[in-house]
Design a protein around this motif. Structure first.
Motif, short mmCIF file in Angstrom:
data_model
loop_
_atom_site.label_atom_id
_atom_site.label_comp_id
_atom_site.label_asym_id
_atom_site.label_seq_id
_atom_site.Cartn_x
_atom_site.Cartn_y
_atom_site.Cartn_z
N LYS A 132 47.43 42.41 35.25
CA LYS A 132 47.02 41.59 35.74
C LYS A 132 45.67 40.75 35.15
O LYS A 132 45.69 39.61 35.09
CB LYS A 132 47.01 42.02 37.34
N ASN A 133 44.83 41.64 34.79
CA ASN A 133 43.56 41.15 34.18
C ASN A 133 43.76 40.81 32.79
O ASN A 133 43.16 39.97 32.21
CB ASN A 133 42.45 42.36 34.15
N ARG A 134 44.70 41.40 32.14
CA ARG A 134 45.09 40.72 30.96
C ARG A 134 45.63 39.42 30.89
O ARG A 134 45.20 38.75 29.93
CB ARG A 134 46.00 41.80 29.94
N GLN A 135 46.44 39.17 31.87
CA GLN A 135 47.11 37.84 31.93
C GLN A 135 46.10 36.91 32.21
O GLN A 135 45.82 35.67 31.76
CB GLN A 135 48.18 37.75 32.91
N ARG A 136 44.90 37.40 33.15
CA ARG A 136 44.03 36.33 33.51
C ARG A 136 43.31 35.88 32.42
O ARG A 136 42.77 34.97 32.25
CB ARG A 136 43.22 37.00 34.68
N ASP A 137 42.79 37.01 31.58
CA ASP A 137 41.94 36.91 30.40
C ASP A 137 42.49 35.89 29.35
O ASP A 137 41.97 35.22 29.00
CB ASP A 137 41.64 38.24 29.79
N PHE A 138 44.00 36.12 29.10
CA PHE A 138 44.67 35.31 28.22
C PHE A 138 44.69 33.75 28.67
O PHE A 138 44.68 32.92 27.82
CB PHE A 138 45.73 36.02 27.91
N ALA A 139 44.98 33.54 29.82
CA ALA A 139 45.27 32.32 30.50
C ALA A 139 43.84 31.59 30.90
O ALA A 139 43.92 30.30 30.47
CB ALA A 139 45.92 32.43 31.95
N GLY A 140 43.03 32.15 31.03
CA GLY A 140 41.70 31.25 31.40
C GLY A 140 40.25 31.61 30.53
O GLY A 140 39.55 31.09 30.61
#
Length: 75
Positions: free
Chosen positions: A33-41
């Motif tokens: 979840k955090n990895r996706q947040r980091d890559f998205a925003g």
């Protein structure tokens, strides 16, 4: 218009989230979840700077710890 954050569209991570992500990634325990947040925003520059600072602090800490142990061993 007022943009609202949805689970599908995460916002930019704040500084504490970036630091947490860098530390978690360094230990190899970053959540999906955090990895996706980091890559998205997230901004790559922010992660690079925080990573460099964390690495420098880690090296300084190791250096001081080794000096402390060597000093204690020779006393």
């Amino acid at each position: 218009m007022d943009e609202q954050k949805t689970p599908e569209q995460p916002g930019r991570p704040n500084l504490f989230q970036v630091i947490g992500s860098v530390l978690a990634a360094g230990f190899g325990v970053q959540s999906e979840k955090n990895r996706q947040r980091d890559f998205a925003g997230g901004s790559a520059g922010t992660f690079i700077v925080v990573g460099i600072v964390a690495t420098i602090l880690f090296v300084i800490t190791l250096y001081m710890l080794v000096k402390l142990v060597i000093g204690a061993a020779s006393a």
